[in-house]
Design a protein around this motif. Structure first.
Motif, PDB file in Angstrom:
ATOM      1  N   HIS A 160       0.819  -1.211   0.000  1.00  0.00           N
ATOM      2  CA  HIS A 160       0.000   0.000   0.000  1.00  0.00           C
ATOM      3  C   HIS A 160       0.854   1.264   0.000  1.00  0.00           C
ATOM      4  CE1 HIS A 160       0.943  -0.475   4.284  1.00  0.00           C
ATOM      5  NE2 HIS A 160       0.652   0.804   4.427  1.00  0.00           N
ATOM      6  N   VAL A 161       2.058   1.225   0.602  1.00  0.00           N
ATOM      7  CA  VAL A 161       2.914   2.407   0.661  1.00  0.00           C
ATOM      8  C   VAL A 161       3.322   2.834  -0.748  1.00  0.00           C
ATOM      9  CG1 VAL A 161       5.113   3.314   1.476  1.00  0.00           C
ATOM     10  CG2 VAL A 161       3.741   1.848   2.971  1.00  0.00           C
ATOM     11  N   THR A 162       3.800   1.877  -1.532  1.00  0.00           N
ATOM     12  CA  THR A 162       4.219   2.189  -2.900  1.00  0.00           C
ATOM     13  C   THR A 162       3.054   2.713  -3.721  1.00  0.00           C
ATOM     14  OG1 THR A 162       5.892   0.440  -2.781  1.00  0.00           O
ATOM     15  CG2 THR A 162       5.299   1.253  -4.972  1.00  0.00           C
ATOM     16  N   TYR A 163       1.905   2.042  -3.600  1.00  0.00           N
ATOM     17  CA  TYR A 163       0.746   2.421  -4.407  1.00  0.00           C
ATOM     18  C   TYR A 163       0.267   3.825  -4.053  1.00  0.00           C
ATOM     19  CZ  TYR A 163      -3.752   1.898  -6.788  1.00  0.00           C
ATOM     20  OH  TYR A 163      -4.823   2.057  -7.633  1.00  0.00           O
ATOM     21  N   ILE A 164       0.197   4.121  -2.768  1.00  0.00           N
ATOM     22  CA  ILE A 164      -0.280   5.435  -2.332  1.00  0.00           C
ATOM     23  C   ILE A 164       0.693   6.531  -2.767  1.00  0.00           C
ATOM     24  CG2 ILE A 164      -0.689   6.870  -0.290  1.00  0.00           C
ATOM     25  CD1 ILE A 164      -1.827   4.294   1.033  1.00  0.00           C
ATOM     26  N   LEU A 165       1.988   6.268  -2.671  1.00  0.00           N
ATOM     27  CA  LEU A 165       2.970   7.265  -3.099  1.00  0.00           C
ATOM     28  C   LEU A 165       2.911   7.501  -4.604  1.00  0.00           C
ATOM     29  CD1 LEU A 165       6.073   6.429  -0.873  1.00  0.00           C
ATOM     30  CD2 LEU A 165       4.400   8.273  -0.596  1.00  0.00           C
ATOM     31  N   ILE A 166       2.579   6.455  -5.367  1.00  0.00           N
ATOM     32  CA  ILE A 166       2.378   6.643  -6.807  1.00  0.00           C
ATOM     33  C   ILE A 166       1.220   7.603  -7.048  1.00  0.00           C
ATOM     34  CG2 ILE A 166       1.610   5.495  -8.921  1.00  0.00           C
ATOM     35  CD1 ILE A 166       3.185   3.035  -8.039  1.00  0.00           C
ATOM     36  N   MET A 167       0.143   7.432  -6.311  1.00  0.00           N
ATOM     37  CA  MET A 167      -1.023   8.302  -6.479  1.00  0.00           C
ATOM     38  C   MET A 167      -0.711   9.745  -6.074  1.00  0.00           C
ATOM     39  SD  MET A 167      -3.332   6.570  -7.870  1.00  0.00           S
ATOM     40  CE  MET A 167      -2.081   5.594  -8.698  1.00  0.00           C
ATOM     41  N   PHE A 168       0.047   9.931  -4.987  1.00  0.00           N
ATOM     42  CA  PHE A 168       0.411  11.285  -4.583  1.00  0.00           C
ATOM     43  C   PHE A 168       1.361  11.923  -5.591  1.00  0.00           C
ATOM     44  CE2 PHE A 168      -1.422  10.603  -0.376  1.00  0.00           C
ATOM     45  CZ  PHE A 168      -1.829  11.886  -0.042  1.00  0.00           C
ATOM     46  N   SER A 169       2.251  11.131  -6.166  1.00  0.00           N
ATOM     47  CA  SER A 169       3.131  11.661  -7.213  1.00  0.00           C
ATOM     48  C   SER A 169       2.315  12.123  -8.409  1.00  0.00           C
ATOM     49  CB  SER A 169       4.130  10.589  -7.649  1.00  0.00           C
ATOM     50  OG  SER A 169       4.926  10.166  -6.566  1.00  0.00           O
ATOM     51  N   THR A 170       1.299  11.332  -8.772  1.00  0.00           N
ATOM     52  CA  THR A 170       0.409  11.728  -9.864  1.00  0.00           C
ATOM     53  C   THR A 170      -0.349  12.997  -9.513  1.00  0.00           C
ATOM     54  OG1 THR A 170       0.142   9.376 -10.416  1.00  0.00           O
ATOM     55  CG2 THR A 170      -1.433  10.928 -11.384  1.00  0.00           C
ATOM     56  N   ALA A 171      -0.749  13.119  -8.233  1.00  0.00           N
ATOM     57  CA  ALA A 171      -1.466  14.323  -7.793  1.00  0.00           C
ATOM     58  C   ALA A 171      -0.584  15.563  -7.909  1.00  0.00           C
ATOM     59  CB  ALA A 171      -1.944  14.144  -6.353  1.00  0.00           C
ATOM     60  N   PHE A 172       0.694  15.428  -7.557  1.00  0.00           N
ATOM     61  CA  PHE A 172       1.612  16.568  -7.709  1.00  0.00           C
ATOM     62  C   PHE A 172       1.692  17.003  -9.170  1.00  0.00           C
ATOM     63  CE2 PHE A 172       3.709  15.144  -3.622  1.00  0.00           C
ATOM     64  CZ  PHE A 172       3.408  16.296  -2.921  1.00  0.00           C
ATOM     65  N   ILE A 173       1.813  16.042 -10.075  1.00  0.00           N
ATOM     66  CA  ILE A 173       1.916  16.374 -11.498  1.00  0.00           C
ATOM     67  C   ILE A 173       0.628  17.024 -11.989  1.00  0.00           C
ATOM     68  CG2 ILE A 173       2.155  15.392 -13.808  1.00  0.00           C
ATOM     69  CD1 ILE A 173       3.967  13.238 -12.553  1.00  0.00           C
ATOM     70  N   LEU A 174      -0.517  16.454 -11.596  1.00  0.00           N
ATOM     71  CA  LEU A 174      -1.795  16.997 -12.052  1.00  0.00           C
ATOM     72  C   LEU A 174      -2.026  18.404 -11.513  1.00  0.00           C
ATOM     73  CD1 LEU A 174      -4.460  16.676 -13.526  1.00  0.00           C
ATOM     74  CD2 LEU A 174      -5.378  15.468 -11.530  1.00  0.00           C
ATOM     75  N   TYR A 175      -1.727  18.626 -10.235  1.00  0.00           N
ATOM     76  CA  TYR A 175      -1.931  19.962  -9.675  1.00  0.00           C
ATOM     77  C   TYR A 175      -0.958  20.967 -10.286  1.00  0.00           C
ATOM     78  CZ  TYR A 175      -3.115  23.602  -6.334  1.00  0.00           C
ATOM     79  OH  TYR A 175      -3.547  24.775  -5.776  1.00  0.00           O
ATOM     80  N   ALA A 176       0.256  20.514 -10.598  1.00  0.00           N
ATOM     81  CA  ALA A 176       1.205  21.401 -11.290  1.00  0.00           C
ATOM     82  C   ALA A 176       0.654  21.816 -12.646  1.00  0.00           C
ATOM     83  CB  ALA A 176       2.555  20.703 -11.451  1.00  0.00           C
ATOM     84  N   LEU A 177       0.042  20.882 -13.369  1.00  0.00           N
ATOM     85  CA  LEU A 177      -0.567  21.219 -14.660  1.00  0.00           C
ATOM     86  C   LEU A 177      -1.711  22.205 -14.484  1.00  0.00           C
ATOM     87  CD1 LEU A 177      -0.922  20.760 -17.721  1.00  0.00           C
ATOM     88  CD2 LEU A 177      -2.362  18.783 -17.165  1.00  0.00           C
ATOM     89  N   ILE A 178      -2.521  22.002 -13.451  1.00  0.00           N
ATOM     90  CA  ILE A 178      -3.667  22.887 -13.208  1.00  0.00           C
ATOM     91  C   ILE A 178      -3.200  24.313 -12.952  1.00  0.00           C
ATOM     92  CG2 ILE A 178      -5.517  23.407 -11.563  1.00  0.00           C
ATOM     93  CD1 ILE A 178      -5.833  20.333 -11.219  1.00  0.00           C
ATOM     94  N   VAL A 179      -2.260  24.491 -12.023  1.00  0.00           N
ATOM     95  CA  VAL A 179      -1.819  25.853 -11.699  1.00  0.00           C
ATOM     96  C   VAL A 179      -1.025  26.468 -12.845  1.00  0.00           C
ATOM     97  CG1 VAL A 179      -1.880  25.464  -9.208  1.00  0.00           C
ATOM     98  CG2 VAL A 179       0.216  24.984 -10.469  1.00  0.00           C
ATOM     99  N   ALA A 180      -0.332  25.635 -13.636  1.00  0.00           N
ATOM    100  CA  ALA A 180       0.384  26.170 -14.793  1.00  0.00           C
ATOM    101  C   ALA A 180      -0.588  26.713 -15.834  1.00  0.00           C
ATOM    102  CB  ALA A 180       1.261  25.082 -15.409  1.00  0.00           C
ATOM    103  N   LEU A 181      -1.702  26.019 -16.060  1.00  0.00           N
ATOM    104  CA  LEU A 181      -2.703  26.497 -17.006  1.00  0.00           C
ATOM    105  C   LEU A 181      -3.372  27.779 -16.502  1.00  0.00           C
ATOM    106  CD1 LEU A 181      -4.377  23.131 -18.105  1.00  0.00           C
ATOM    107  CD2 LEU A 181      -2.851  24.579 -19.460  1.00  0.00           C
ATOM    108  N   ILE A 182      -3.630  27.837 -15.199  1.00  0.00           N
ATOM    109  CA  ILE A 182      -4.219  29.057 -14.639  1.00  0.00           C
ATOM    110  C   ILE A 182      -3.242  30.220 -14.774  1.00  0.00           C
ATOM    111  CG2 ILE A 182      -5.142  30.134 -12.554  1.00  0.00           C
ATOM    112  CD1 ILE A 182      -5.953  27.317 -11.620  1.00  0.00           C
ATOM    113  N   ASN A 183      -1.976  29.969 -14.510  1.00  0.00           N
ATOM    114  CA  ASN A 183      -0.955  31.007 -14.677  1.00  0.00           C
ATOM    115  C   ASN A 183      -0.847  31.445 -16.128  1.00  0.00           C
ATOM    116  OD1 ASN A 183       1.654  32.420 -13.590  1.00  0.00           O
ATOM    117  ND2 ASN A 183       2.302  31.312 -15.411  1.00  0.00           N
ATOM    118  N   LEU A 184      -0.955  30.494 -17.060  1.00  0.00           N
ATOM    119  CA  LEU A 184      -0.910  30.835 -18.481  1.00  0.00           C
ATOM    120  C   LEU A 184      -2.056  31.757 -18.854  1.00  0.00           C
ATOM    121  CD1 LEU A 184       0.399  30.350 -21.278  1.00  0.00           C
ATOM    122  CD2 LEU A 184      -1.155  28.399 -21.545  1.00  0.00           C
TER     123      LEU A 184
END
Length: 452
Positions: free
Chosen positions: A381-405
């Motif tokens: 579960h540790v590996t799986y959850i960290l994969i999901m949080f890593s994906t969340a970081f990437i997705l939120y980075a895309l969201i704020v980058a588009l808003i900044n654009l």
């Protein structure tokens, strides 16, 4: 523009022929289901994910800001989409059952063709007073729907690739994917209001909590009457149904408390209670129990962070300050130096939307089928959850980058050039800038040097 339209139309027709010619399977042999994924299919997956997940959303944002790069980017997206369709229906190797992904691919031809036609029509600048205003509105509506259509189609693609959500598993898939997507959308809207939307909130005369309460109440009503099927009540049926009751009951209180543009912590409290319920949700697998627990803790953290933000950090949405927007991150209001980008409170305000995005991804990744697959792969579960949080970081980075654009491109650029190349600032109280007088106006006083 005309040549590009002909090229894109030809590619769309070719991809439509490819879709019609591709054989969809109602039954699969074991060999077809377990065959390796070939390079063409991998190209299709990564190309379409890049186009619908990055390129089209970027083009939509540039369209909203009236950037000159909007048309080239969307045109490239149309061409690449057509190529992706051809790749998706030309692969060998592993085969898949007919499903929502293939049907949605055919449906997507409608908004693609409509947007292409509207784009060409608007470039002609004809019928300015009759049809064109309506075409502009329709073009905007269809364009804003692209990120949603792309998100849905990518979900369908992941479901098809994994062979999920068939038979008795469909109901659980719908619950997890719809609610998880809802949390992600909630976090995205919260980020938009944080970065560029607070002036709009003030003009609306309603606090964000008033809108949140309405959505929670309406969703609770739907959830109350859709979670139980059959005559017997399971533990999960009881829990899911009472969550619906919690949402509409709390939503009613939130609407009342947030009337007259007042802030309310009720929506955040509902998020905390929902997270607590999910953290103690009984599951068949230990892996599933732990993933649901982290999802619940993350959701509770989002609610707690939201309460702290509302009570101690966020600005008051009063109409007395409607003329200025000194609280959003992207602002030209230089008179509000206390709201500079270095303000620590601004960093904290990213926490609730990010945690909501992470919660949504965790919930979407917690279906029985997905977790059985992960368990079979020997992943903890540790590996799986960290994969999901890593994906969340990437997705939120895309969201704020588009808003900044959006805030820094096109007509919203901080230094908007006028016709003569000058920079115009109106009503500026910033000590570093002052309006430049017109060239034909003589200065009142000659400060330096002698008269010629």
């Amino acid at each position: 523009m005309a040549r590009g339209s002909v090229l894109v139309s030809a590619l769309l027709l070719l991809s439509a022929w490819s879709v019609a010619a591709h054989k969809h399977h109602d039954e699969l042999t074991e060999e077809q289901a377990n065959a390796p994924v070939d390079t063409i299919l991998w190209l299709h997956i990564f190309l379409q994910a890049a186009v619908w997940g990055i390129l089209f959303p970027t083009g939509m944002v540039l369209g909203l800001s009236r950037s000159r790069w909007h048309v080239p980017l969307q045109s490239a997206g149309f061409v690449l989409t057509a190529g992706g369709y051809i790749l998706g229906h030309s692969h060998k190797g592993r085969a898949f059952l007919a499903g929502a992904h293939g049907k949605m691919a055919n449906i997507l031809f409608v908004p693609i063709a409509l947007q292409l036609f509207l784009g060409v029509y608007l470039k002609l600048h004809i019928q300015e007073q009759t049809i064109r205003p309506w075409a502009v509105r329709l073009h905007g509506v269809v364009g804003k729907a692209y990120p949603i259509l792309g998100w849905v189609q990518m979900l369908f693609g992941a479901i098809t690739f994994g062979g999920y959500c068939r038979g008795d598993n469909l109901g659980q898939c719908l619950a997890h994917y719809i609610m998880g997507s809802g949390f992600i959308a909630y976090g995205t809207i919260m980020a938009i209001l944080l970065l560029v939307g607070e002036a709009w909130v003030r003009r609306s005369g309603r606090s964000p909590d008033w809108w949140d309460s309405w959505v929670i109440m309406l969703w609770g009503i739907v959830n109350t009457f859709t979670e139980h099927r059959g005559s017997s009540w399971s533990v999960k049926d009881m829990q899911h149904t009472i969550l619906g009751v919690l949402w509409w009951a709390g939503g009613i209180l939130g609407i009342w408390l947030s009337r007259n543009n007042q802030r309310s912590v009720v929506p955040a409290l509902i998020i905390i209670l929902t997270g607590w319920a999910m953290s103690d949700h009984a599951q068949a697998l230990m892996l599933s129990t732990k993933v649901h627990a982290i999802f619940g803790y993350t959701l509770m953290s989002a609610g707690l962070a939201r309460i702290i933000e509302i009570c101690f950090v966020a600005p008051k949405y009063t109409q007395e300050v409607v003329a200025g927007d000194g609280h959003s991150e992207h602002t030209l209001d230089g008179s509000r130096e206390d709201q500079s980008l270095s303000n620590p409170s601004r960093a904290f305000r990213h926490l609730p939307p990010f945690l909501l995005v992470a919660s949504g991804l965790l919930f979407m990744s917690a279906t029985d089928e997905e977790l059985h697959f992960v368990n079979d792969q020997g992943m903890d579960h540790v590996t799986y959850i960290l994969i999901m949080f890593s994906t969340a970081f990437i997705l939120y980075a895309l969201i704020v980058a588009l808003i900044n654009l959006y805030a820094t491109s096109g007509r919203n650029a901080a230094t908007t050039a006028s016709g003569d190349g000058a920079i115009e600032l109106t009503e500026s109280s910033n000590k570093w800038y002052a309006p430049v007088p017109a060239t034909d106006v003589e200065p009142a006083n000659h400060v330096i040097g002698d008269d010629d």
